[in-house]
Motif scaffolding. Structure first.
Motif, PDB file in Angstrom:
ATOM      1  N   GLY A   1     -20.558   2.480  12.104  1.00  0.00           N
ATOM      2  CA  GLY A   1     -19.782   1.541  11.767  1.00  0.00           C
ATOM      3  C   GLY A   1     -18.927   1.926  10.747  1.00  0.00           C
ATOM      4  O   GLY A   1     -18.342   1.050  10.173  1.00  0.00           O
ATOM      5  N   ILE A   2     -18.983   3.066  10.508  1.00  0.00           N
ATOM      6  CA  ILE A   2     -18.085   3.778   9.082  1.00  0.00           C
ATOM      7  C   ILE A   2     -16.316   3.891   9.943  1.00  0.00           C
ATOM      8  O   ILE A   2     -15.662   3.325   8.813  1.00  0.00           O
ATOM      9  CB  ILE A   2     -18.382   5.221   8.996  1.00  0.00           C
ATOM     10  CG1 ILE A   2     -19.975   5.000   8.398  1.00  0.00           C
ATOM     11  CG2 ILE A   2     -17.650   5.619   7.673  1.00  0.00           C
ATOM     12  CD1 ILE A   2     -20.330   4.079   7.318  1.00  0.00           C
ATOM     13  N   VAL A   3     -16.392   4.207  10.889  1.00  0.00           N
ATOM     14  CA  VAL A   3     -14.874   4.104  11.526  1.00  0.00           C
ATOM     15  C   VAL A   3     -14.814   3.299  12.788  1.00  0.00           C
ATOM     16  O   VAL A   3     -15.897   2.833  13.477  1.00  0.00           O
ATOM     17  CB  VAL A   3     -14.438   5.553  11.847  1.00  0.00           C
ATOM     18  CG1 VAL A   3     -14.613   6.443  10.444  1.00  0.00           C
ATOM     19  CG2 VAL A   3     -15.407   5.994  13.107  1.00  0.00           C
ATOM     20  N   GLU A   4     -13.621   2.918  13.203  1.00  0.00           N
ATOM     21  CA  GLU A   4     -13.420   2.283  14.589  1.00  0.00           C
ATOM     22  C   GLU A   4     -12.599   3.046  15.416  1.00  0.00           C
ATOM     23  O   GLU A   4     -11.433   3.331  14.520  1.00  0.00           O
ATOM     24  CB  GLU A   4     -13.052   0.752  14.313  1.00  0.00           C
ATOM     25  CG  GLU A   4     -11.941   0.695  13.453  1.00  0.00           C
ATOM     26  CD  GLU A   4     -11.509  -0.860  13.039  1.00  0.00           C
ATOM     27  OE1 GLU A   4     -12.604  -1.621  13.718  1.00  0.00           O
ATOM     28  OE2 GLU A   4     -10.901  -1.309  11.997  1.00  0.00           O
ATOM     29  N   ARG A   5     -12.774   3.034  16.615  1.00  0.00           N
ATOM     30  CA  ARG A   5     -11.783   3.560  17.601  1.00  0.00           C
ATOM     31  C   ARG A   5     -10.774   2.589  18.151  1.00  0.00           C
ATOM     32  O   ARG A   5     -11.440   1.499  18.798  1.00  0.00           O
ATOM     33  CB  ARG A   5     -12.361   4.437  18.503  1.00  0.00           C
ATOM     34  CG  ARG A   5     -11.585   5.272  19.380  1.00  0.00           C
ATOM     35  CD  ARG A   5     -12.374   6.343  20.366  1.00  0.00           C
ATOM     36  NE  ARG A   5     -13.672   6.648  19.647  1.00  0.00           N
ATOM     37  CZ  ARG A   5     -13.375   8.240  19.097  1.00  0.00           C
ATOM     38  NH1 ARG A   5     -12.001   8.755  19.195  1.00  0.00           N
ATOM     39  NH2 ARG A   5     -14.380   8.673  18.671  1.00  0.00           N
ATOM     40  N   VAL A   6      -9.572   2.598  18.130  1.00  0.00           N
ATOM     41  CA  VAL A   6      -8.708   1.637  18.649  1.00  0.00           C
ATOM     42  C   VAL A   6      -7.800   2.274  19.656  1.00  0.00           C
ATOM     43  O   VAL A   6      -7.284   3.414  19.661  1.00  0.00           O
ATOM     44  CB  VAL A   6      -7.630   1.075  17.586  1.00  0.00           C
ATOM     45  CG1 VAL A   6      -6.400  -0.072  18.293  1.00  0.00           C
ATOM     46  CG2 VAL A   6      -8.247   0.501  16.216  1.00  0.00           C
ATOM     47  N   PRO A   7      -7.988   1.452  20.911  1.00  0.00           N
ATOM     48  CA  PRO A   7      -7.527   2.244  22.242  1.00  0.00           C
ATOM     49  C   PRO A   7      -5.846   2.480  22.021  1.00  0.00           C
ATOM     50  O   PRO A   7      -5.143   1.682  21.392  1.00  0.00           O
ATOM     51  CB  PRO A   7      -7.735   1.121  23.338  1.00  0.00           C
ATOM     52  CG  PRO A   7      -8.986   0.370  22.653  1.00  0.00           C
ATOM     53  CD  PRO A   7      -9.070   0.498  21.130  1.00  0.00           C
ATOM     54  N   ARG A   8      -5.389   3.918  22.247  1.00  0.00           N
ATOM     55  CA  ARG A   8      -4.079   4.291  22.262  1.00  0.00           C
ATOM     56  C   ARG A   8      -3.462   4.502  21.121  1.00  0.00           C
ATOM     57  O   ARG A   8      -2.558   4.745  20.788  1.00  0.00           O
ATOM     58  CB  ARG A   8      -3.264   3.288  23.186  1.00  0.00           C
ATOM     59  CG  ARG A   8      -3.618   3.443  24.782  1.00  0.00           C
ATOM     60  CD  ARG A   8      -2.496   2.462  25.525  1.00  0.00           C
ATOM     61  NE  ARG A   8      -2.525   1.119  25.136  1.00  0.00           N
ATOM     62  CZ  ARG A   8      -3.602   0.346  25.744  1.00  0.00           C
ATOM     63  NH1 ARG A   8      -4.306   0.910  26.509  1.00  0.00           N
ATOM     64  NH2 ARG A   8      -3.615  -0.772  25.383  1.00  0.00           N
ATOM     65  N   LYS A   9      -4.420   4.123  20.013  1.00  0.00           N
ATOM     66  CA  LYS A   9      -4.045   4.225  18.605  1.00  0.00           C
ATOM     67  C   LYS A   9      -4.469   5.275  17.740  1.00  0.00           C
ATOM     68  O   LYS A   9      -3.906   5.841  16.936  1.00  0.00           O
ATOM     69  CB  LYS A   9      -4.131   2.896  17.786  1.00  0.00           C
ATOM     70  CG  LYS A   9      -3.231   1.910  18.430  1.00  0.00           C
ATOM     71  CD  LYS A   9      -2.853   0.742  17.487  1.00  0.00           C
ATOM     72  CE  LYS A   9      -2.025  -0.455  17.939  1.00  0.00           C
ATOM     73  NZ  LYS A   9      -1.824  -1.618  17.221  1.00  0.00           N
ATOM     74  N   GLY A  10      -5.877   5.516  17.954  1.00  0.00           N
ATOM     75  CA  GLY A  10      -6.700   6.605  17.209  1.00  0.00           C
ATOM     76  C   GLY A  10      -7.960   5.822  16.491  1.00  0.00           C
ATOM     77  O   GLY A  10      -8.487   4.646  16.850  1.00  0.00           O
TER      78      GLY A  10
END
Length: 215
Positions: free
Chosen positions: A59-68
């Motif tokens: 939960g430290i980072v999040e992955r956004v589709p097509r953005k990174g």
């Protein structure tokens, strides 16, 4: 010199990125680029990708589709929910510690840590003080003698560390926190469960008031 040696594992890279986020060197919402990270850590993309997956699971980072991939930015309502859970677990840990018959050595270690952090504050060594606070809270969970509870703490602590660092960044807030931990220690020593709710509520309210101003 690279901040992480070439022969380390992805977990160490993930830990270093976490430290950068906790200390504000990587801002909430900031994008983490694989190419830049490979240059920073002097490694290929494979361990970087694995490190980012580790951080995503924590939960430290999040992955956004097509953005990174981005350092996770929490809303105040998410932070509030998180603190509700963490402080309820802390209350349970303290109560279990009071009920346990095999905690004397750990309670002495808690007292020793409190003495060390109080000394570090008197010397205005605030970075060391923060490290001691990390140890103090972990020790409270160890005193519970409950392995499942300690495992839950370990899983949540990566996220909590970021919030804790922000709330304790001011010396006055740090000193108040130490006083609160000293009160928790006395509650455990005196086996007085009646006071734990008020102490933890005050602690949670103070922390959330700081975070709300910054959210």
């Amino acid at each position: 010199m690279n901040p992480i040696a070439n022969d380390t594992l992805s977990q160490k890279i993930a830990d270093h990125i976490t430290t950068q986020i906790v200390e504000g060197k990587i801002s909430p919402g900031e994008r983490l680029l694989e190419k830049e990270l490979t240059e920073i850590y002097g490694t290929s993309r494979a361990p970087i990708r694995e490190a980012l997956y580790i951080l995503e699971n924590q939960g430290i980072v999040e992955r956004v589709p097509r953005k990174g991939v981005f350092a996770r930015k929490y809303s105040y309502s998410e932070i509030e929910e998180f603190y509700d859970v963490v402080y309820e677990l802390t209350r349970y840990a303290v109560c279990k510690g009071i009920d346990s018959t095999d905690t004397d050595d750990k309670v002495k270690e808690l007292d020793h840590l409190l003495n060390k952090v109080e000394l570090s504050i008197s010397k205005e060594d605030f970075r060391i003080s923060f490290d001691y606070i990390e140890e103090i809270h972990e020790k409270i969970f160890e005193i519970s003698n409950n392995r499942v509870l300690l495992d839950l703490y370990d899983k949540l602590n990566k996220q909590w560390t970021t919030f804790r660092y922000i709330t304790l960044s001011h010396p006055e807030s740090l000193m108040k926190s130490i006083k609160e931990y000293r009160n928790i220690y006395l509650i455990i020593v005196n086996k007085d469960k009646s006071k734990i709710e008020d102490v933890l509520l005050d602690k949670k309210t103070r922390a959330l008031s700081v975070l709300k101003k910054l959210s």
